[in-house]
Write a protein that holds these residues in place. Structure first.
Motif, PDB file in Angstrom:
ATOM      1  N   ASN A 189       0.801  -1.222   0.000  1.00 24.66           N
ATOM      2  CA  ASN A 189       0.000   0.000   0.000  1.00 24.66           C
ATOM      3  C   ASN A 189       0.841   1.282   0.000  1.00 24.66           C
ATOM      4  N   LEU A 190       2.137   1.160   0.228  1.00 16.02           N
ATOM      5  CA  LEU A 190       3.022   2.319   0.239  1.00 16.02           C
ATOM      6  C   LEU A 190       4.257   2.012  -0.596  1.00 16.02           C
ATOM      7  N   PRO A 191       4.913   3.037  -1.170  1.00 18.66           N
ATOM      8  CA  PRO A 191       6.125   2.808  -1.974  1.00 18.66           C
ATOM      9  C   PRO A 191       7.239   2.177  -1.141  1.00 18.66           C
ATOM     10  N   ARG A 192       8.047   1.350  -1.800  1.00 16.27           N
ATOM     11  CA  ARG A 192       9.121   0.628  -1.125  1.00 16.27           C
ATOM     12  C   ARG A 192      10.491   1.222  -1.464  1.00 16.27           C
ATOM     13  N   LEU A 193      11.398   1.113  -0.512  1.00 16.72           N
ATOM     14  CA  LEU A 193      12.762   1.600  -0.723  1.00 16.72           C
ATOM     15  C   LEU A 193      13.440   0.844  -1.863  1.00 16.72           C
ATOM     16  N   ALA A 194      13.120  -0.422  -2.024  1.00 16.41           N
ATOM     17  CA  ALA A 194      13.753  -1.241  -3.063  1.00 16.41           C
ATOM     18  C   ALA A 194      13.516  -0.674  -4.456  1.00 16.41           C
ATOM     19  N   ASP A 195      12.448   0.113  -4.634  1.00 15.85           N
ATOM     20  CA  ASP A 195      12.133   0.682  -5.950  1.00 15.85           C
ATOM     21  C   ASP A 195      12.612   2.126  -6.095  1.00 15.85           C
ATOM     22  N   ASP A 196      13.255   2.667  -5.051  1.00 16.93           N
ATOM     23  CA  ASP A 196      13.679   4.061  -5.060  1.00 16.93           C
ATOM     24  C   ASP A 196      14.940   4.230  -5.914  1.00 16.93           C
ATOM     25  N   LEU A 197      14.918   5.166  -6.866  1.00 16.50           N
ATOM     26  CA  LEU A 197      16.049   5.361  -7.779  1.00 16.50           C
ATOM     27  C   LEU A 197      17.293   5.867  -7.062  1.00 16.50           C
ATOM     28  N   SER A 198      17.118   6.760  -6.070  1.00 17.75           N
ATOM     29  CA  SER A 198      18.281   7.284  -5.352  1.00 17.75           C
ATOM     30  C   SER A 198      18.956   6.184  -4.556  1.00 17.75           C
ATOM     31  N   PHE A 199      18.178   5.239  -4.023  1.00 19.93           N
ATOM     32  CA  PHE A 199      18.767   4.107  -3.305  1.00 19.93           C
ATOM     33  C   PHE A 199      19.573   3.231  -4.260  1.00 19.93           C
ATOM     34  N   LYS A 200      19.007   2.956  -5.417  1.00 19.86           N
ATOM     35  CA  LYS A 200      19.706   2.113  -6.381  1.00 19.86           C
ATOM     36  C   LYS A 200      21.015   2.760  -6.827  1.00 19.86           C
ATOM     37  N   LEU A 201      20.982   4.085  -7.052  1.00 20.47           N
ATOM     38  CA  LEU A 201      22.194   4.788  -7.461  1.00 20.47           C
ATOM     39  C   LEU A 201      23.259   4.706  -6.379  1.00 20.47           C
TER      40      LEU A 201
END
Length: 597
Positions: free
Chosen positions: A485-497
């Protein structure tokens, strides 16, 4: 009451002003390898310039932020006015004393107390530092100190010994030297050419710290620090009853294997806003307490329950079986063969009706995670913490938790079961603090603040993780994220970078820990707190009888903070990794660079 500065008060202001260290001579080459603690900034003027190039420096120099920064500076200056009148030196003059290398160190001496040493390069103009020495003499005389003057290799040295302590100070080769032990200054001047064989710079431990703490493109560090923990303990326990026992017990614990601790800070590089290194140099093979720290390769993929608006996230993988066996070996070697198993059986298994090793230790997969998140509205304890450990058998761990609750009826009375999505947990019951009807407004505010600040611990299961949290708000946020129901850190672009950049630095080395943080979220909390009515009320109450708060209130009213976006545009995510290599544990932390418009 008239301000009476102590013998060290003036030096303390100078020490706290800016940390640092220089080029010629290099203090690490001059100081003895008996140095227990050391911090260095290679060039203070360059350090200040580099700070201005970082996100914090650029934010502070933003035209919309300048009035607020100037207001805080005026508050500090106004608070320093009384000291300035006493010593005749302005705050700007004191802060301007370091012009090159500046170092602070603690050196073990053959006899007596250790030597604290200040090394401060002054540049071509030494007039302010000369005034500092003159003021120290005046302060010493007014306090009844004995003042002795001598020469060391044609350098005038002043030694002040009084009821407030001792200080030896001189200016040698345009460098201010100060210490509580005159022998330390004499030793440095005798080795001023920097060619001593027993220097700190020649020590293998120090060299390992420095070589491990350079930039990603081999940039030199602006700040380097170093600690010899074992020598520090030996120095602290020298002459103390039981000191020899403490030193003899360190090998039993394996703590003598910690050879050195240190790190560095590198600012405004081509690729990063900041880079920080932290290194723990360990003896091989590892033993005792050090052997218990058995990390293994960590997954860099965040769990599905981690929300993307976290302030801090950390995950590490641990060889639980190896750590437990090392703990058992250490415990049994001290207490007696088989004692750990015996004590766990008596104190845990028999009391709560479980097999701790089989049901808990052997059920842990080895992944441990920390999540921190800010709960609104903003308050001092808005940061909520969630700690989780992955299990092999969720059903088995849930049975263990239920068995513990059934066997501890008093605990059952203190908590209540709750379910939010896939999270099944127990939450501490909380009795509201009663507020009397006739309570004054001030007392009512204090009681309401106490009520809001109390934690409300929770523990239970979500997915394949057993967890502990300090309040239910973060459990709800994590449960909603886990449910999609809420966005996940695993999908965050800044985290991936960030993770990609970190893994580039790791290369083939084992990554034992990964972390990620959003400094703008922490800043948002501080921003909201500064703007909050409760904070302004606190400052106003303090301003009634405190000049500092009076000045702070005036300057905050005259120079309010700009919009949050003015500051947040400069801040970028941060991340870190911990590596386990042949020399020990090494942590690298990066802050990405953000180009603001």
């Amino acid at each position: 009451m008239r301000f009476r500065p102590t013998l060290f008060s003036l030096l303390l202001v100078a020490l706290l002003a800016i940390p640092g260290l220089a080029k010629d001579p290099n203090s690490a080459q001059i100081m003895s390898d008996q140095t227990v603690a050391f911090i260095r900034v290679a060039d203070t003027q360059e350090y200040v310039k580099k700070i201005d190039e970082t996100a914090i420096g650029r934010a502070a120099n933003d035209p919309q932020m300048k009035p607020f920064v100037n207001g805080i500076w005026m508050t500090l200056k106004q608070s320093f006015t009384q000291v300035e009148r006493q010593i005749g030196i302005s705050l700007e003059e004191l802060l301007g004393i370091p012009q090159g290398e500046l170092a602070l160190s603690l050196v073990a001496m053959q006899e007596g107390q250790p030597a604290g040493v200040l090394f401060c390069e002054l540049g071509d103009d030494t007039r302010v530092a000369d005034n500092v020495i003159e003021v120290l003499e005046v302060i010493g005389e007014s306090n009844g100190a004995e003042i002795t003057k001598s020469k060391v290799n044609d350098t005038d040295l002043v030694f002040i010994s009084g009821p407030n302590g001792k200080v030896a100070v001189c200016i040698h080769d345009n460098t201010l030297l100060a210490s509580n032990r005159i022998e330390a200054i004499e030793d440095m001047i005798d080795h001023w050419d920097g060619t001593r064989e027993d220097s700190l710079a020649a020590d293998d431990r120090f060299r390992t710290i420095v070589s491990s703490s350079r930039g990603t493109r081999d940039e030199p560090a602006q700040v380097v620090w170093y600690v010899n923990p074992i020598e520090g303990i030996r120095m602290a326990t020298r002459g103390q009853s039981g000191g020899a026992y403490v030193m003899a017990f360190l090998p039993v614990l394996g703590l003598d294997g910690v050879k050195a601790i240190g790190g560095s800070q590198i600012l405004a590089t081509e690729d990063f806003d900041t880079i920080s290194h932290f290194h723990v140099m360990l003896q091989r093979p590892r033993d005792g307490v050090i052997e218990i720290i058995a990390m293994k390769n960590a997954s860099t993929d965040p769990e599905g329950f981690v929300p993307d608006d976290v302030t801090n996230y950390m995950t590490m993988n641990w060889d639980v079986e190896k750590s437990y066996n090392a703990l058992e070996k250490l415990y049994d070697s001290i207490v007696g063969e088989g004692k750990l198993a015996e004590d766990i059986d008596r104190r845990i298994n028999q009391r709560v009706g479980i097999d701790f090793k089989q049901e808990v230790i052997e059920n842990l997969e080895g992944r441990f995670t920390l999540v921190q998140w800010y709960e609104r509205p903003a308050r001092i304890n808005s940061q909520a913490t969630f700690i989780a450990a992955k299990v092999k058998d969720r059903t088995g761990m849930q049975r263990t938790l239920d068995a513990i609750m059934e066997s501890l009826p008093r605990l059952s009375e203190l908590v209540e079961p709750r379910t939010i999505g896939d999270a099944r947990f127990f939450q501490l019951r909380q009795q509201d603090i009663e507020i009397p009807e006739d309570a004054s407004e001030d007392r009512r505010r204090r009681l309401e603040t106490r009520r809001a600040l109390r934690p409300q611990p929770c523990f239970g299961m979500i997915g394949d993780y057993v967890f502990f949290a300090d309040r239910p708000g973060i459990v709800k946020q994590i449960a909603l994220t886990h449910g999609g129901n809420l966005p996940r850190l695993a999908d965050d672009l800044s985290f991936k970078l960030m993770i990609n950049r970190l893994l580039e630095q790791a290369g083939e080395r084992k990554v034992a820990m990964v972390s990620f943080s959003r400094p703008e979220e922490g800043l948002r909390l501080m921003y909201d707190l500064v703007q909050a009515d409760s904070t302004r009320d606190f400052i106003s109450r303090g301003a009634e009888d405190n000049p500092f708060f009076q000045n702070l209130e005036t300057n905050l009213n005259d120079n309010p903070l700009p919009d949050f976006q003015v500051i947040s545009q400069y801040l970028a995510p941060q991340g870190s990794i911990m590596l386990d290599d042949e020399t020990g544990f090494h942590m690298i932390q990066f802050s990405l660079k953000r180009n603001s418009n």
